[in-house]
Design a protein around this motif. Structure first.
Motif, PDB file in Angstrom:
ATOM      1  N   LYS A 112       0.828  -1.213   0.000  1.00  0.00           N
ATOM      2  CA  LYS A 112       0.000   0.000   0.000  1.00  0.00           C
ATOM      3  C   LYS A 112       0.864   1.265   0.000  1.00  0.00           C
ATOM      4  CE  LYS A 112      -3.977  -2.165   2.234  1.00  0.00           C
ATOM      5  NZ  LYS A 112      -4.676  -2.291   0.937  1.00  0.00           N
ATOM      6  N   LYS A 113       1.847   1.269  -0.905  1.00  0.00           N
ATOM      7  CA  LYS A 113       2.764   2.404  -0.996  1.00  0.00           C
ATOM      8  C   LYS A 113       2.966   2.818  -2.451  1.00  0.00           C
ATOM      9  CE  LYS A 113       5.295   1.598   3.293  1.00  0.00           C
ATOM     10  NZ  LYS A 113       6.614   1.349   3.931  1.00  0.00           N
ATOM     11  N   LYS A 114       3.219   4.104  -2.626  1.00  0.00           N
ATOM     12  CA  LYS A 114       3.529   4.674  -3.935  1.00  0.00           C
ATOM     13  C   LYS A 114       4.913   5.306  -3.861  1.00  0.00           C
ATOM     14  CE  LYS A 114       1.547   8.545  -5.344  1.00  0.00           C
ATOM     15  NZ  LYS A 114       0.552   9.485  -5.909  1.00  0.00           N
ATOM     16  N   TYR A 115       5.791   4.919  -4.776  1.00  0.00           N
ATOM     17  CA  TYR A 115       7.160   5.428  -4.819  1.00  0.00           C
ATOM     18  C   TYR A 115       7.329   6.287  -6.063  1.00  0.00           C
ATOM     19  CZ  TYR A 115       7.468   1.201  -1.920  1.00  0.00           C
ATOM     20  OH  TYR A 115       7.231   0.218  -0.990  1.00  0.00           O
ATOM     21  N   SER A 116       7.963   7.439  -5.917  1.00  0.00           N
ATOM     22  CA  SER A 116       8.153   8.317  -7.077  1.00  0.00           C
ATOM     23  C   SER A 116       9.544   8.932  -7.052  1.00  0.00           C
ATOM     24  CB  SER A 116       7.082   9.410  -7.114  1.00  0.00           C
ATOM     25  OG  SER A 116       7.082  10.168  -5.925  1.00  0.00           O
ATOM     26  N   ARG A 117      10.066   9.183  -8.248  1.00  0.00           N
ATOM     27  CA  ARG A 117      11.417   9.756  -8.353  1.00  0.00           C
ATOM     28  C   ARG A 117      11.588  10.360  -9.740  1.00  0.00           C
ATOM     29  NH1 ARG A 117      17.111   8.770  -9.024  1.00  0.00           N
ATOM     30  NH2 ARG A 117      18.288   8.875  -7.060  1.00  0.00           N
ATOM     31  N   TYR A 118      12.288  11.491  -9.822  1.00  0.00           N
ATOM     32  CA  TYR A 118      12.619  12.124 -11.094  1.00  0.00           C
ATOM     33  C   TYR A 118      13.980  11.623 -11.578  1.00  0.00           C
ATOM     34  CZ  TYR A 118       8.774  15.464 -10.764  1.00  0.00           C
ATOM     35  OH  TYR A 118       7.530  16.045 -10.709  1.00  0.00           O
ATOM     36  N   PHE A 119      14.087  11.455 -12.894  1.00  0.00           N
ATOM     37  CA  PHE A 119      15.337  11.005 -13.492  1.00  0.00           C
ATOM     38  C   PHE A 119      15.678  11.898 -14.686  1.00  0.00           C
ATOM     39  CE2 PHE A 119      13.637   7.226 -11.465  1.00  0.00           C
ATOM     40  CZ  PHE A 119      14.753   6.640 -10.895  1.00  0.00           C
ATOM     41  N   THR A 120      16.972  12.189 -14.829  1.00  0.00           N
ATOM     42  CA  THR A 120      17.432  12.868 -16.036  1.00  0.00           C
ATOM     43  C   THR A 120      17.648  11.831 -17.130  1.00  0.00           C
ATOM     44  OG1 THR A 120      19.783  12.639 -15.495  1.00  0.00           O
ATOM     45  CG2 THR A 120      18.627  14.573 -14.607  1.00  0.00           C
ATOM     46  N   ARG A 121      17.852  12.306 -18.350  1.00  0.00           N
ATOM     47  CA  ARG A 121      18.086  11.381 -19.465  1.00  0.00           C
ATOM     48  C   ARG A 121      19.365  10.586 -19.237  1.00  0.00           C
ATOM     49  NH1 ARG A 121      17.838  13.721 -25.454  1.00  0.00           N
ATOM     50  NH2 ARG A 121      15.692  14.043 -24.708  1.00  0.00           N
ATOM     51  N   ASN A 122      20.395  11.243 -18.718  1.00  0.00           N
ATOM     52  CA  ASN A 122      21.660  10.546 -18.468  1.00  0.00           C
ATOM     53  C   ASN A 122      21.490   9.459 -17.412  1.00  0.00           C
ATOM     54  OD1 ASN A 122      23.075  12.071 -20.338  1.00  0.00           O
ATOM     55  ND2 ASN A 122      23.709  13.604 -18.824  1.00  0.00           N
TER      56      ASN A 122
END
Length: 310
Positions: free
Chosen positions: A260-270
């Motif tokens: 019951k968890k949501k994980y999020s993260r931003y990534f660059t193209r590299n």
């Protein structure tokens, strides 16, 4: 993970209603494609559900006749190709709000000014067949266009088990269904909505995603991403839902209903160039470059933003 059906096998000729069609003879798979005119590269027009032990056909779904958007009471366009199985309608002098569909909701383009001005309309039906684990999914779509601009959209999704039983019929969408995914256990259905649907510059609606628990067909997770990204896509792996939001940086969201968890993260193209694969525990990445022998794990609990979901 889901895959669109594409099977090449020896062909035999079968009768389906009043036509002659080609089918694949692969009886070790529970789903068998049926094509028209012995052309395996043509679009499938029916699905046979096969008993993989006896080879007998358990059920047959005619994709053309089963399409709810092929049964509308509007004149068909004479500009349609003779071999086109999807219907194309010429809809004139009818207010948009009066257009009637047998299934699904007609969702209109966001921020559309003066909808009453659109009186020369074209309605087009489409379908796609996809195997997702042990399930077969048929997605039907209806586009309402005016001079190439998509001003309305409706979707219907039918989910079958391997015996050909219809186990879920989803038609009550209040957005377009741009792309969908189904978890391996068949419980959670996610779909992306919004984004650009035609060559006009503006999006159909703001982009986002929703997840439906198919046990009661209730939306259990949703997020409107507004203008954060140009396109939202969704996939599944095992019983996880993965959502990606693409812009200058890419936002990736992993939904784990077991925890019951949501994980999020931003990534660059590299950073994305170092990815290996998503797992139950996190994202495996190459340490230096893709030729590196060292793999490290970005654990969801440690390296991603963590949110509780209901």
């Amino acid at each position: 993970m889901r895959r669109t059906i594409f099977i090449l096998t020896t062909l035999s000729i079968v009768l389906l209603r009043n036509g002659v069609y080609a089918q694949n003879n692969n009886t070790d798979k529970p789903y068998q494609l049926v094509y028209e005119d012995s052309i395996p590269y043509a679009k499938e027009i029916a699905i046979n559900f096969i008993d993989t032990i006896t080879g007998k056909i358990l059920n047959t779904i005619n994709l053309i006749e089963n399409n709810p958007f092929n049964k509308l009471n509007y004149p068909e366009s004479d500009k349609k190709s003779p071999d086109e199985k999807n219907k194309v309608y010429h809809i004139t002098k009818i207010p948009i709000e009066s257009i009637s569909l047998l299934e699904g909701n007609l969702v209109l383009r966001q921020n559309m000014e003066n909808p009453e001005q659109y009186t020369e309309l074209t309605g087009s039906s489409f379908y796609q067949v996809t195997v997702s684990g042990d399930y077969l999914v048929i997605s039907y779509s209806f586009y309402l266009t005016s001079f190439g601009m998509v001003i309305g959209r409706s979707d219907a999704v039918f989910i079958f088990d391997q015996l050909g039983n219809l186990i879920h019929k989803l038609t009550d969408f209040d957005t377009n269904v741009r792309e969908w995914a189904l978890t391996e256990n068949g419980r959670y259905f996610s779909y992306a909505f919004g984004s650009v649907l035609d060559e006009w510059s503006g999006p159909f609606t703001d982009a986002g995603y929703k997840v439906i628990d198919l046990t009661d067909e209730r939306v259990v997770c949703e997020q409107n991403l507004d203008n954060q990204c140009s396109e939202v896509r969704t996939r599944s792996f095992e019983n996880f839902i993965k959502v990606s939001c693409h812009s200058i940086e890419s936002l990736y969201i992993i939904i784990d209903f077991a925890k019951k968890k949501k994980y999020s993260r931003y990534f660059t193209r590299n950073e994305k160039n170092l990815w290996k694969r998503f797992t139950n525990e996190g994202l495996e990445i190459y340490d230096v470059d893709r030729q590196s022998n060292t793999i490290r794990l970005l654990r969801y609990e440690d390296e991603f933003k963590v949110e509780e979901i209901k």
